[in-house]
Design an enzyme around this catalytic site. Structure first.
Site, short mmCIF file in Angstrom:
data_model
loop_
_atom_site.label_atom_id
_atom_site.label_comp_id
_atom_site.label_asym_id
_atom_site.label_seq_id
_atom_site.Cartn_x
_atom_site.Cartn_y
_atom_site.Cartn_z
CD GLU A 1 -2.88 -1.24 2.33
OE1 GLU A 1 -3.92 -1.88 2.20
OE2 GLU A 1 -2.54 -0.69 3.41
CB CYS B 1 3.11 7.67 2.83
SG CYS B 1 3.56 6.47 4.10
CB CYS C 1 7.15 -5.01 8.61
SG CYS C 1 8.35 -3.88 9.39
CB CYS D 1 6.42 -1.93 15.87
SG CYS D 1 8.09 -1.41 15.41
CB CYS E 1 2.98 -1.15 13.41
SG CYS E 1 3.01 -0.88 11.63
N GLY F 1 6.92 -1.82 5.81
CA GLY F 1 8.29 -2.29 5.81
C GLY F 1 9.26 -1.37 6.54
CD GLU F 2 13.55 -0.06 9.47
OE1 GLU F 2 14.32 0.71 8.85
OE2 GLU F 2 12.80 0.32 10.39
CB SER G 1 10.33 6.96 8.65
OG SER G 1 9.93 6.68 9.97
CG HIS H 1 7.14 4.99 19.08
ND1 HIS H 1 6.46 6.09 18.60
CD2 HIS H 1 7.42 4.21 18.01
CE1 HIS H 1 6.34 5.98 17.29
NE2 HIS H 1 6.92 4.86 16.90
CG ASN I 1 -3.85 6.58 13.49
OD1 ASN I 1 -4.71 7.45 13.60
ND2 ASN I 1 -2.62 6.85 13.09
CB CYS J 1 1.10 6.78 11.39
SG CYS J 1 1.96 8.06 10.47
#
Length: 345
Positions: free
Chosen positions: A93, A106, A113, A117, A120, A164-165, A196, A221, A295, A338
């Site tokens: 996406e 984005c 991923c 986390c 997420c 993804g990272e 990011s 975080h 979110n 996010c």
């Protein structure tokens, strides 16, 4: 049958060599390269300045593995989420975020991923594969077209904050940025791009050594190891001490300040000691803080913090001369905000 190679995996020099080896002029490779990247063409037939015979030769030897928009949703706030189908049928996406002055793409860098986390949605999908440079590049091309079509302005910014990272797909992400910023590609400014990461110290240092010109954001975080490991378990492997050292190295090499993405959750990181730890962490290198609205992803484990907790963060950061912005999430009604990507996929 020999499997055809994706032509966009070739460098310009390799394309030039291919034509010379097949009895043609080297400059033909330049022409094809321009069609593939600058003009983002997806079929050999449309390469009108080369002969039909040459196009047939390309068709016989190569494929162009381009992406397709499989689904598109538009939020009431104008955000657009694309379900992108890759050549092998897998889906990622990407999101177009419009504001009055800019439009931001984005983009995703992995199918699923590599990290874990807990807050997420994307991290709940296993990493199926890395995206190729052209698949990342194509997301930008698609969103630029949507920006022009729906908002009458060219794309201004890119953030690697989708699925993804990025630093776990380092080589392909760097190649995609090279082509996005190249005059032979999209010609966008590096200063308009932000990568990011959740924080992979070794790769942050590698980027610093390459003296990249784009911006770095870190999903932080918490500045307390025990808490950060609870919400981001990989922190046990990449603890805050190592992360801080890599960020100091980044700043020393690039001179570029860092953005920390920071979500405040009720009952997790909303105490005075959490704020104190963040302030101390921020003093390591010049930075700014983006406090991000949480979110939910339907499990109830994480809850948005109270307004008073957010205000305590803001007042304490500002008191210590640390720039802080509160980011209101966009596209929540279509699960494009996010942490929500792939939530309903």
């Amino acid at each position: 049958m020999t499997k055809k190679k994706d032509i966009r995996a070739l460098t310009k020099e390799q394309l030039r060599d291919f034509f010379v080896e097949n009895g043609d002029k080297a400059f033909r490779g330049n022409q094809v390269y321009e069609w593939l990247w600058s003009k983002s063409l997806h079929t050999f037939d449309a390469m009108t300045n080369i002969s039909i015979e040459t196009r047939e030769m390309l068709e016989a030897n190569f494929v162009i593995n381009h992406i397709k928009v499989d689904s598109m949703q538009k939020s009431k706030d104008g955000t657009i989420k694309n379900g992108i189908k890759l050549h092998d049928g897998l889906i990622v996406e990407s999101v177009l975020i419009p504001t009055e002055k800019r439009t931001t793409a984005c983009v995703s860098s992995q199918v699923g991923c590599s990290l874990d986390c807990l807050f997420c949605a994307t991290s709940r999908l296993k990493r199926m594969r890395n995206l190729n440079p052209d698949e990342i590049y194509d997301q930008v091309v698609v969103i630029d077209k949507q920006s022009r079509l729906y908002y009458d302005k060219k794309l201004t910014n890119i953030v690697f904050m989708g699925m993804g990272e990025p630093l776990m797909n380092y080589k392909n992400v760097m190649k995609s940025i090279e082509m996005i910023t190249s005059p032979e590609g999209l010609g966008m400014s590096s200063k308009r791009i932000t990568v990011s990461t959740s924080g992979v110290p070794k790769m942050i240092k590698m980027m610093a050594d390459e003296e990249v010109k784009f911006n770095l954001a870190v999903s932080l975080h918490s500045a307390i190891d025990e808490i950060r490991t609870k919400v981001m378990p990989f922190n046990a492997t990449f603890p805050l001490k190592d992360l801080r050292e890599s960020l100091e190295y980044w700043y020393e090499k690039t001179g570029r300040a860092i953005t920390y993405e920071y979500i405040v959750w009720g009952g997790i990181n909303d105490r005075k000691e959490d704020i104190k730890a963040l302030v101390a962490f921020c003093k390591a290198v010049p930075c700014k803080i983006n406090l991000i609205e949480y979110n939910p992803i339907d499990d109830g484990e994480f809850q948005q913090a109270s307004a008073s907790a957010i205000n305590n963060y803001i007042s304490n950061l500002e008191m210590n001369d640390i720039t802080v912005n509160v980011r209101r999430s966009r596209g929540k009604d279509i699960d494009a905000a996010c942490g929500q990507l792939a939530n309903k996929s």
